[in-house]
Design an enzyme around this catalytic site. Structure first.
Site, PDB file in Angstrom:
ATOM      1  N   GLU A 135      62.990  35.966  46.321  1.00 11.30           N
ATOM      2  CA  GLU A 135      63.957  35.673  47.391  1.00 11.30           C
ATOM      3  C   GLU A 135      65.005  36.785  47.469  1.00 11.30           C
ATOM      4  O   GLU A 135      65.291  37.333  48.539  1.00 11.30           O
ATOM      5  CB  GLU A 135      64.611  34.313  47.120  1.00 11.30           C
ATOM      6  CG  GLU A 135      65.751  33.950  48.050  1.00 11.30           C
ATOM      7  CD  GLU A 135      67.009  33.532  47.293  1.00 11.30           C
ATOM      8  OE1 GLU A 135      68.043  34.206  47.461  1.00 11.30           O
ATOM      9  OE2 GLU A 135      66.962  32.537  46.521  1.00 11.30           O
ATOM     10  N   HIS A 136      65.584  37.134  46.322  1.00  9.05           N
ATOM     11  CA  HIS A 136      66.579  38.218  46.312  1.00  9.05           C
ATOM     12  C   HIS A 136      65.981  39.522  46.842  1.00  9.05           C
ATOM     13  O   HIS A 136      66.600  40.231  47.621  1.00  9.05           O
ATOM     14  CB  HIS A 136      67.074  38.464  44.878  1.00  9.05           C
ATOM     15  CG  HIS A 136      68.241  37.617  44.496  1.00  9.05           C
ATOM     16  ND1 HIS A 136      69.434  38.153  44.092  1.00  9.05           N
ATOM     17  CD2 HIS A 136      68.403  36.271  44.459  1.00  9.05           C
ATOM     18  CE1 HIS A 136      70.288  37.168  43.802  1.00  9.05           C
ATOM     19  NE2 HIS A 136      69.681  36.022  44.006  1.00  9.05           N
TER      20      HIS A 136
END
Lengths: 436, 432
Positions: free
Chosen positions: A76-77
């Site tokens: 996600e990051h």
């Protein structure tokens, strides 16, 4: 390429809302909820890949892959960055605010904007579908996420919660922190991220929800075109493997010391039966459990008031139920000066409820409260969109909630009390103030 | 763009603002009573919301009140105190589903308003005071709340920085007051104090929803009926203009995994000052967004923090920078932060930074119109700050503000206090 998307319109007449539902080739659900009069437009693009999806079988090969903790969150990051830099900046150029989150069960990428909606939607679709991971960017992120993990390590409510999860579950990955540990994320490489990306970030394992004053057909066309030019093939099956989790709890009690002013107390009951339920049956159990907990623990009931008057709880004391496909539990807790006494009083109240039962007046009052509270939240685009997808990924339908709520009977709630709140399947997690 | 609001004054002098909004499913209402923030009154003010909520004449105990809210289709009631500059606000708000969605008529509005009016205006009074056991229990709860500040380390660090920075100003007072004051508060003294502010202090009622002005006014006249006496003339102004003589540095230690750095700056710009909008843009460029200098340089480039931001205490003229860091990297983080602030003072702002910040701020303002409470909050800011900006005025201001004005704001900004909450040992590679 002329690929026809299936579509339907769902009327939610009580709330005067309409939901436009499409299936975009190859198999991605798209939902559009028009909200006339709203300035804000909100979109969330989500992958059915959460922290608990850490073990799966690769098609055909029979090969089994086990991921280090924290991969879904790390991914996600990292999707927020590509060779041109950081995606936040590109949303910022449209005045939009963008963000993402990872839960136990899914990862969501989102933006909200009052202007340039089509450009923002394009950007969202593009960045999520165009991964870019290098040794350098992965190593940089290990530093940032390391600080995120440290931040949560100092958060007593987070700690008391995960200590409880570790006590309720022997092996299920819901025991593990969503972000992983400093050690587990050190094992993440660009290759591993690409591998997981290819598995889980396929339209067939994703969904998109758009809410705001938009034209559904326009949104549909734009999404269709964006997805079509990427030439996806149909998604093979993703076999998620869950460990064989016993019905019993792993341990009954855990205590930890932290810098807090007062002890924190969490009491959990594990509900193993949920793995047999699907769709409305799961939703019905969840709704019935909530009403049952309300009838014992809500601020309108005697127990809460007795505990409050004895200064054993404050007004944040709460009881809730969480149900997913592979796990479910009741969580009761808050801050207290005396965890032992609070524990005794709660267990007595549960035993008393089993003896005395509930009244029809109580039941109807809490049902009405739940229904109105649910409807109130339809002011929020974020609430509707995020929850619609969370419900979807566990095979339930958010818009069925009022109908399901109306079907529940007092008798079934009483049976659930006997079945779920049983001493054999409970665990306690406590944080005590550290003596300096 | 902004819905037209309707304003009137109720017979008891409370100002009613009604904002019609058909798009919401709810009716939202909030009553605020203004008080000055001061060390000797803060604990009294902070104790009031929960004591009032515990018992009114209409709903003499919590169970009766909670059941009434459930019958009102799960209406949500909340009472609290807020700090805006050196103003302390007592609030009671209620949100409920609009009657048209649940087959109920206009009486929903009346019932909601009467709960609000009853709690604030018609409390349970026994022998010339609030009910003794309620006051005793709520004193205990407030004490826990005050002691509980330590539980959230980021919030604790921000509050400590402000306390140290404003030790000689009223703003240094914690919004929940002080433990040592609690003992002296009696049910009678608290009631005397409340009667006074209820009677004489500025108060406002806000209602937002799909309603007609005349029906709101009629219902409010009926439900918010309590008597008020002569009004006090104005509350003392917030002290905004402060030139720090030197930078104070305070380090405290606790056994924590992550250190918290908070840097407090004086902007010398008040909410109603001509440079206020330039200051808002300044803050946006420096640290209000993920595209801002702080996020970019401390997090994305140097990988030194997960969170780092700046924010304005807009009614006090203070700008705070806050970050969660590895304690051993404190000097490095502080240096990067100070470089960003310096770059701002030298006018090193790119067109992209300025434009993105303008758009981001305008987006936030417009999106705020989709939330009833943000709408109410902006009206309240106007009351407290002594200047009402309309949405259009703010947007125009943000669009027009240029690099010279931002530089003019930047030149007024001075570092006052650096606060560091440090772990007990400087290096903790794997925690304990």
């Amino acid at each position: 390429m002329a690929i026809k998307s299936r579509h339907s319109v769902r009327e939610f007449s009580e709330l005067q809302e309409k939901l436009f539902c499409y299936t975009i080739y190859p198999g991605m659900p798209l939902y559009v909820l028009p909200k006339p009069g709203y300035q804000k437009k909100y979109a969330i693009f989500a992958a059915h890949f959460g922290s608990i999806d850490n073990r799966f079988r690769v098609d055909g090969t029979g090969e089994e892959l086990i991921l280090p903790e924290g991969v879904a969150h790390f991914l996600e990051h990292k999707l927020f960055e590509d060779e041109r830099g950081n995606v936040f900046d590109r949303f910022a150029a449209y005045g939009a605010s963008s963000n993402a989150f990872t839960s136990f069960t899914y990862t969501g990428y989102l933006f909200s904007t009052t202007d340039h909606f089509p450009e923002c939607l394009e950007l969202l679709l593009d960045f999520v579908q165009e991964p870019y991971f290098t040794e350098e960017t992965v190593s940089k992120e290990q530093g940032i996420i390391g600080q995120e993990i440290r931040m949560y390590e100092d958060d007593p409510e987070w700690r008391v919660y995960f200590d409880l999860m570790q006590s309720l579950y022997h092996r299920h990955p819901v025991r593990e922190d969503i972000a992983g540990t400093v050690e587990s994320i050190a094992r993440i490489t660009p290759e591993l991220l690409y591998h997981c990306y290819r598995r889980f970030y396929h339209p067939g394992n994703m969904a998109l929800f758009v809410a705001g004053d938009v034209d559904p057909e326009q949104v549909r066309r734009q999404v269709e075109e964006n997805i079509a030019r990427r030439n996806y093939r149909e998604l093979g099956e993703i076999v998620r493997l869950q460990p064989n989790e016993p019905a019993t709890v792993a341990r009954q009690r855990i205590t930890r010391e932290m810098v807090v002013s007062e002890p924190l107390f969490n009491l959990g009951f594990k509900d193993p039966a949920v793995t047999r339920l699907e769709g409305d049956a799961l939703l019905r159990r969840e709704s019935a459990m909530e009403i049952m907990l309300d009838m014992i623990f809500a601020p309108s009931e005697p127990l809460f008031n007795e505990l409050y008057e004895d200064t054993l709880i404050d007004d944040r004391f709460n009881a809730g139920y969480t149900a997913e496909k592979s796990y479910a539990f009741v969580l009761i807790g808050g801050e207290t000066r005396d965890p032992e006494q609070l524990y005794e009083r709660i267990m007595e109240a549960i035993a008393r409820a089993k003896r005395v039962g509930f009244s029809a007046e109580q039941f109807e009052r809490h049902r009405r409260d739940r229904l109105g509270s649910f409807m109130r939240r339809f002011n929020s685009l974020e609430f509707i969109a995020n929850n619609y997808l969370a419900y979807l990924f566990r095979g339930t339908d958010l818009f069925n909630y009022p109908a399901v709520l109306r079907q529940i009977t007092l008798e079934e709630v009483q049976l659930l009390l006997e079945e779920v709140l049983v001493p054999e399947r409970h665990a306690v997690s406590i944080i005590l103030p550290k003596k300096s | 763009m902004t819905a037209d609001s309707y304003g009137t004054v109720l017979p008891n002098g409370i100002r009613l603002t009604f904002i019609p909004a058909a798009k919401f499913k709810t009716i939202s209402m909030a009553l605020f009573i203004h008080q000055e923030l001061s060390a000797d009154k803060a604990t009294l003010t902070a104790l009031l919301p929960s004591v009032l909520e515990r018992g009114s004449r209409l709903y003499p105990d919590n169970m009766a009140l909670r059941r009434a809210l459930e019958e009102l289709y799960g209406a949500e009631l909340s009472t609290d105190v807020h700090k805006k500059g050196e103003r302390h606000l007592l609030s009671c708000s209620l949100e409920m589903i609009h009657g048209k969605y649940v087959g109920e008529g206009e009486q929903m509005l009346r019932r909601g308003l009467s709960i609000l009016g009853g709690i604030m205006g018609d409390p349970l009074v026994v022998d010339g005071g609030f009910k003794e056991e309620y006051v005793a229990q709520e004193k205990e709860q407030l004490a826990n709340l005050i002691r509980g500040l330590i539980n959230d380390k980021a919030l604790y660090a921000v509050e400590r920085c402000l306390q140290i920075m404003c030790a000689r100003e009223r703003y240094g007072v914690f919004k929940y007051g002080r433990l040592e004051d609690l003992e002296r508060i009696s049910p009678a003294s608290l009631w005397r104090y409340y009667r006074e502010i209820l009677s004489a202090n500025p108060a406002e009622l806000y209602v937002v929803g799909d309603l007609e002005a005349r029906q709101v006014e009629a219902a409010a006249r009926e439900a918010i009926y309590f008597h008020r006496g002569p009004q006090r003339d104005g509350l003392p102004e917030t002290e905004v203009y402060v030139e720090p003589s030197e930078v104070s540095f305070v380090e405290e230690r606790l056994p924590v995994e992550q250190a918290k750095l908070v840097m407090g700056y004086r902007t010398n710009i008040a909410y109603r000052d001509p440079l206020y909008i330039a200051l808002v843009v300044y803050n946006g460029i420096l640290g209000g967004f993920p595209h801002s200098k702080l996020f970019l340089n401390v997090r994305e480039k140097a990988s030194l923090a997960y969170y780092v931001y700046s924010r304005l205490e807009r009614h006090k003229g203070i700008l705070l920078i806050s970050a969660g860091i590895d304690g051993s990297k404190y000097e490095q983080v502080r240096q990067i932060i100070e470089q960003q602030v310096e770059a701002m003072a030298h006018g090193q702002i790119s067109d992209v930074e300025l434009e993105n910040t303008r758009r981001g701020l305008i987006n936030q303002l417009r999106a705020g119109e989709d939330n009833p409470y943000q709408f109410i909050n902006r009206q309240l800011d106007g009351e407290v700050g002594g200047r009402h900006y309309t949405i259009d005025e703010l947007i125009r201001g943000i669009e027009e503000v240029g690099p010279e004005e931002i530089k003019a704001a930047a030149e007024k900004i001075r570092l006052d206090t650096v606060y560091l909450l440090q772990g007990e040992e400087r290096t903790m590679p794997h925690g304990h």
